[in-house]
Structures are given as C-alpha cells and as structure tokens.
Design a protein around this motif. Sequence first.
Motif, PDB file in Angstrom:
ATOM      1  N   ILE A   1      15.299  -1.043  24.356  1.00 29.72           N
ATOM      2  CA  ILE A   1      14.932  -0.728  25.686  1.00 29.72           C
ATOM      3  C   ILE A   1      16.141  -0.113  26.482  1.00 29.72           C
ATOM      4  CG2 ILE A   1      14.195  -2.419  28.036  1.00 29.72           C
ATOM      5  CD1 ILE A   1      13.967  -5.264  26.164  1.00 29.72           C
ATOM      6  N   PHE A   2      16.167   1.236  26.775  1.00 30.17           N
ATOM      7  CA  PHE A   2      16.885   1.708  27.822  1.00 30.17           C
ATOM      8  C   PHE A   2      16.240   1.492  28.881  1.00 30.17           C
ATOM      9  CE2 PHE A   2      17.479   5.575  29.229  1.00 30.17           C
ATOM     10  CZ  PHE A   2      18.786   5.895  29.552  1.00 30.17           C
ATOM     11  N   VAL A   3      16.528   1.438  30.365  1.00 33.41           N
ATOM     12  CA  VAL A   3      17.060   0.689  32.073  1.00 33.41           C
ATOM     13  C   VAL A   3      17.557   2.387  31.656  1.00 33.41           C
ATOM     14  CG1 VAL A   3      16.975  -0.417  33.494  1.00 33.41           C
ATOM     15  CG2 VAL A   3      16.822  -1.590  31.118  1.00 33.41           C
ATOM     16  N   THR A   4      16.658   2.992  33.100  1.00 35.05           N
ATOM     17  CA  THR A   4      17.778   3.733  34.037  1.00 35.05           C
ATOM     18  C   THR A   4      16.635   4.188  35.077  1.00 35.05           C
ATOM     19  OG1 THR A   4      17.653   6.433  33.740  1.00 35.05           O
ATOM     20  CG2 THR A   4      15.285   5.679  33.174  1.00 35.05           C
ATOM     21  N   VAL A   5      18.284   4.471  36.389  1.00 34.92           N
ATOM     22  CA  VAL A   5      17.738   4.428  37.341  1.00 34.92           C
ATOM     23  C   VAL A   5      17.971   5.592  37.942  1.00 34.92           C
ATOM     24  CG1 VAL A   5      18.421   1.677  37.480  1.00 34.92           C
ATOM     25  CG2 VAL A   5      20.540   3.677  37.982  1.00 34.92           C
ATOM     26  N   GLY A   6      18.115   6.726  36.823  1.00 38.18           N
ATOM     27  CA  GLY A   6      18.406   8.149  37.846  1.00 38.18           C
ATOM     28  C   GLY A   6      20.026   8.133  38.838  1.00 38.18           C
TER      29      GLY A   6
ATOM     30  N   PHE B   1      20.664  -0.087  42.522  1.00 38.10           N
ATOM     31  CA  PHE B   1      18.797  -0.542  42.321  1.00 38.10           C
ATOM     32  C   PHE B   1      19.673  -2.046  41.812  1.00 38.10           C
ATOM     33  CE2 PHE B   1      14.785   0.100  40.451  1.00 38.10           C
ATOM     34  CZ  PHE B   1      14.084  -1.177  41.105  1.00 38.10           C
ATOM     35  N   ASP B   2      20.598  -2.328  42.314  1.00 40.54           N
ATOM     36  CA  ASP B   2      21.154  -3.870  41.435  1.00 40.54           C
ATOM     37  C   ASP B   2      19.933  -4.592  40.940  1.00 40.54           C
ATOM     38  OD1 ASP B   2      23.624  -2.362  41.558  1.00 40.54           O
ATOM     39  OD2 ASP B   2      24.344  -4.219  42.868  1.00 40.54           O
ATOM     40  N   ARG B   3      19.188  -4.924  41.980  1.00 38.26           N
ATOM     41  CA  ARG B   3      17.967  -5.275  41.437  1.00 38.26           C
ATOM     42  C   ARG B   3      17.515  -5.630  40.321  1.00 38.26           C
ATOM     43  NH1 ARG B   3      11.964  -5.437  42.873  1.00 38.26           N
ATOM     44  NH2 ARG B   3      12.931  -3.699  43.584  1.00 38.26           N
ATOM     45  N   LEU B   4      17.418  -4.193  39.743  1.00 43.77           N
ATOM     46  CA  LEU B   4      16.456  -4.162  38.056  1.00 43.77           C
ATOM     47  C   LEU B   4      17.523  -4.416  37.564  1.00 43.77           C
ATOM     48  CD1 LEU B   4      14.598  -3.170  36.499  1.00 43.77           C
ATOM     49  CD2 LEU B   4      15.229  -0.971  37.645  1.00 43.77           C
ATOM     50  N   LEU B   5      18.796  -3.704  37.800  1.00 42.48           N
ATOM     51  CA  LEU B   5      19.876  -3.734  36.766  1.00 42.48           C
ATOM     52  C   LEU B   5      20.695  -5.222  36.582  1.00 42.48           C
ATOM     53  CD1 LEU B   5      22.243  -1.101  37.815  1.00 42.48           C
ATOM     54  CD2 LEU B   5      20.291  -0.738  36.534  1.00 42.48           C
ATOM     55  N   LYS B   6      20.708  -5.871  37.814  1.00 36.83           N
ATOM     56  CA  LYS B   6      21.688  -7.319  37.060  1.00 36.83           C
ATOM     57  C   LYS B   6      20.603  -8.649  37.069  1.00 36.83           C
ATOM     58  CE  LYS B   6      24.192  -7.467  41.346  1.00 36.83           C
ATOM     59  NZ  LYS B   6      24.257  -8.569  43.177  1.00 36.83           N
ATOM     60  N   LYS B   7      18.803  -8.344  36.973  1.00 34.24           N
ATOM     61  CA  LYS B   7      17.423  -9.049  36.192  1.00 34.24           C
ATOM     62  C   LYS B   7      17.897  -8.365  35.076  1.00 34.24           C
ATOM     63  CE  LYS B   7      15.405 -11.880  36.879  1.00 34.24           C
ATOM     64  NZ  LYS B   7      14.976 -13.296  36.333  1.00 34.24           N
ATOM     65  N   MET B   8      17.997  -7.098  34.270  1.00 31.66           N
ATOM     66  CA  MET B   8      17.674  -6.724  33.002  1.00 31.66           C
ATOM     67  C   MET B   8      19.195  -7.120  32.611  1.00 31.66           C
ATOM     68  SD  MET B   8      15.145  -5.552  31.772  1.00 31.66           S
ATOM     69  CE  MET B   8      16.010  -4.134  30.426  1.00 31.66           C
ATOM     70  N   ASP B   9      20.025  -7.039  32.667  1.00 26.81           N
ATOM     71  CA  ASP B   9      21.125  -7.734  32.243  1.00 26.81           C
ATOM     72  C   ASP B   9      21.543  -9.469  31.907  1.00 26.81           C
ATOM     73  OD1 ASP B   9      24.420  -7.530  31.360  1.00 26.81           O
ATOM     74  OD2 ASP B   9      24.855  -8.521  33.353  1.00 26.81           O
ATOM     75  N   GLU B  10      20.628 -10.411  33.148  1.00 24.47           N
ATOM     76  CA  GLU B  10      21.009 -11.712  33.200  1.00 24.47           C
ATOM     77  C   GLU B  10      19.439 -11.991  31.908  1.00 24.47           C
ATOM     78  OE1 GLU B  10      18.339 -14.696  34.861  1.00 24.47           O
ATOM     79  OE2 GLU B  10      19.044 -13.290  36.222  1.00 24.47           O
ATOM     80  N   ILE B  11      18.963 -11.395  31.369  1.00 23.69           N
ATOM     81  CA  ILE B  11      17.963 -11.012  30.242  1.00 23.69           C
ATOM     82  C   ILE B  11      18.114 -10.897  28.909  1.00 23.69           C
ATOM     83  CG2 ILE B  11      16.047 -12.168  31.927  1.00 23.69           C
ATOM     84  CD1 ILE B  11      14.590  -8.931  31.372  1.00 23.69           C
ATOM     85  N   ALA B  12      18.825  -9.503  29.015  1.00 26.39           N
ATOM     86  CA  ALA B  12      18.962  -9.024  27.592  1.00 26.39           C
ATOM     87  C   ALA B  12      19.309  -9.692  26.572  1.00 26.39           C
ATOM     88  CB  ALA B  12      19.857  -8.157  28.329  1.00 26.39           C
TER      89      ALA B  12
ATOM     90  N   VAL C   1      20.319  -0.954  26.577  1.00 27.98           N
ATOM     91  CA  VAL C   1      20.806   0.581  27.244  1.00 27.98           C
ATOM     92  C   VAL C   1      20.996   0.497  28.410  1.00 27.98           C
ATOM     93  CG1 VAL C   1      21.937   2.620  26.310  1.00 27.98           C
ATOM     94  CG2 VAL C   1      21.976   0.799  25.132  1.00 27.98           C
ATOM     95  N   MET C   2      21.449   0.647  29.212  1.00 31.18           N
ATOM     96  CA  MET C   2      21.725   1.279  30.838  1.00 31.18           C
ATOM     97  C   MET C   2      22.045   1.897  31.589  1.00 31.18           C
ATOM     98  SD  MET C   2      20.364  -2.830  32.549  1.00 31.18           S
ATOM     99  CE  MET C   2      22.441  -3.532  32.965  1.00 31.18           C
ATOM    100  N   GLN C   3      21.512   3.099  32.039  1.00 27.59           N
ATOM    101  CA  GLN C   3      22.116   4.108  32.871  1.00 27.59           C
ATOM    102  C   GLN C   3      22.122   3.464  33.605  1.00 27.59           C
ATOM    103  OE1 GLN C   3      20.068   6.332  35.265  1.00 27.59           O
ATOM    104  NE2 GLN C   3      22.041   6.367  35.977  1.00 27.59           N
ATOM    105  N   ILE C   4      23.606   2.810  34.617  1.00 25.32           N
ATOM    106  CA  ILE C   4      23.236   1.814  36.148  1.00 25.32           C
ATOM    107  C   ILE C   4      23.800   3.198  36.898  1.00 25.32           C
ATOM    108  CG2 ILE C   4      23.896   0.100  34.763  1.00 25.32           C
ATOM    109  CD1 ILE C   4      27.347   0.914  35.914  1.00 25.32           C
ATOM    110  N   GLY C   5      23.728   4.715  36.991  1.00 25.75           N
ATOM    111  CA  GLY C   5      23.692   5.426  38.584  1.00 25.75           C
ATOM    112  C   GLY C   5      24.698   5.093  39.501  1.00 25.75           C
TER     113      GLY C   5
ATOM    114  N   THR D   1      25.251  -6.542  28.307  1.00 30.82           N
ATOM    115  CA  THR D   1      24.932  -4.841  27.372  1.00 30.82           C
ATOM    116  C   THR D   1      25.296  -3.689  27.856  1.00 30.82           C
ATOM    117  OG1 THR D   1      23.594  -3.604  29.681  1.00 30.82           O
ATOM    118  CG2 THR D   1      21.890  -5.450  28.811  1.00 30.82           C
ATOM    119  N   LYS D   2      24.888  -2.399  26.993  1.00 26.79           N
ATOM    120  CA  LYS D   2      25.340  -1.280  27.010  1.00 26.79           C
ATOM    121  C   LYS D   2      25.141  -0.552  28.156  1.00 26.79           C
ATOM    122  CE  LYS D   2      26.292  -0.553  21.566  1.00 26.79           C
ATOM    123  NZ  LYS D   2      25.543  -0.663  20.710  1.00 26.79           N
ATOM    124  N   TRP D   3      26.066   0.136  29.337  1.00 23.77           N
ATOM    125  CA  TRP D   3      25.741   0.646  29.955  1.00 23.77           C
ATOM    126  C   TRP D   3      26.611   2.220  29.817  1.00 23.77           C
ATOM    127  CZ3 TRP D   3      29.737   1.656  33.072  1.00 23.77           C
ATOM    128  CH2 TRP D   3      30.980   0.428  33.702  1.00 23.77           C
TER     129      TRP D   3
END
Length: 157
Positions: free
Chosen positions: A2-7, A13-24, A32-36, A45-47
């Motif tokens: 799963i790739f997460v990107t916030v541009g 966009f911590d609301r999304l990042l924190k939730k994805m990190d929590e459920i990862a 893998v997250m691009q956290i901006g 997660t990897k980030w």
Amino acid sequence: MIFVTVGMHTKAFDRLLKKMDEIAGTLGEEVVMQIGHTTFRPQNTKWFDFTDEAGIKEWCRKARVVVTQPAMSILDSQEQGTPVIVVPRLKKYNEVIDDHQLDFAKHLEREGKVIAVYDVDKLEEVLRKIDFKSVKLVRDKRLVNALNKHIELIDRG
C-alpha cells in the motif's frame, strides 16, 4: 504493498498519516508513505518526505493500492493501472483553506474513478474489504482535463 502519498502541500496531513501508521501493522502487507511537510514520524511503516514525479509513478506502479488526497497523484496511480482510495483534506482540521478536496472526491467517486473515504477511522475496513475491480481505471483525458480545470479554479482563488 500500500502506497500512501500526501503530495507537496505545505500543510501537514497528519490525520491520514497517523491513521495509516496506526493500522499498518494489522493489514498484513507493507505500507510505504510519502509524508511531505510534517513533523510526524511514522513508527510502523517505511516512509520518506519527498521524491520526484518519476519516483511517485514508480511507487504507484509497485503498489496494490494508492491512498492519497484528491490531487495529481490520482493520475499517476491510474496511469500505472493502480486503484486509488482518496481521503480529502478538510478545512475543519486546518488541512486546507476550503473544502475543494471534499467536493472533488465526491465528484470522482460518483464517476467511479476512485473510492473515497471521508472518515479515516473507516480506512482499515475499506482496505480489507474493497473490491478494486469495481473501480473504473479509465485511461483517457477526461480525468486529466477535470483535474486541470479544478486546479485552475483553485489557482484563481
């Protein structure tokens, strides 16, 4: 994966990042997250902060699904044939100046281009249950044109 990107948005966009990190750790696959622009540092997660357009496209190509805001990364994902879940940034959380992303997510969802998640607490459920075959991955210029028009409207203020 799963790739997460916030541009490149200057607001976090911590609301999304924190939730994805929590459920990862519960999803059974790599995230893998691009956290901006954020001070949040994921633990599960990897980030990375940023990469170039080619890098984003490559991550989108490798992914089973891309989770993103309703922005240009939708095109990068769909060009690679990867399903997209959009989570709009919201004004009430000071993630954007207005709710244009909410409106755009609803439009794209109605068109069958993306799966929209409006409550991050629903992300895990959607990632586990969604049938990505139901999402139309259309490789034509209509989505590109719609995104460009939307961006022009935002730029005009």
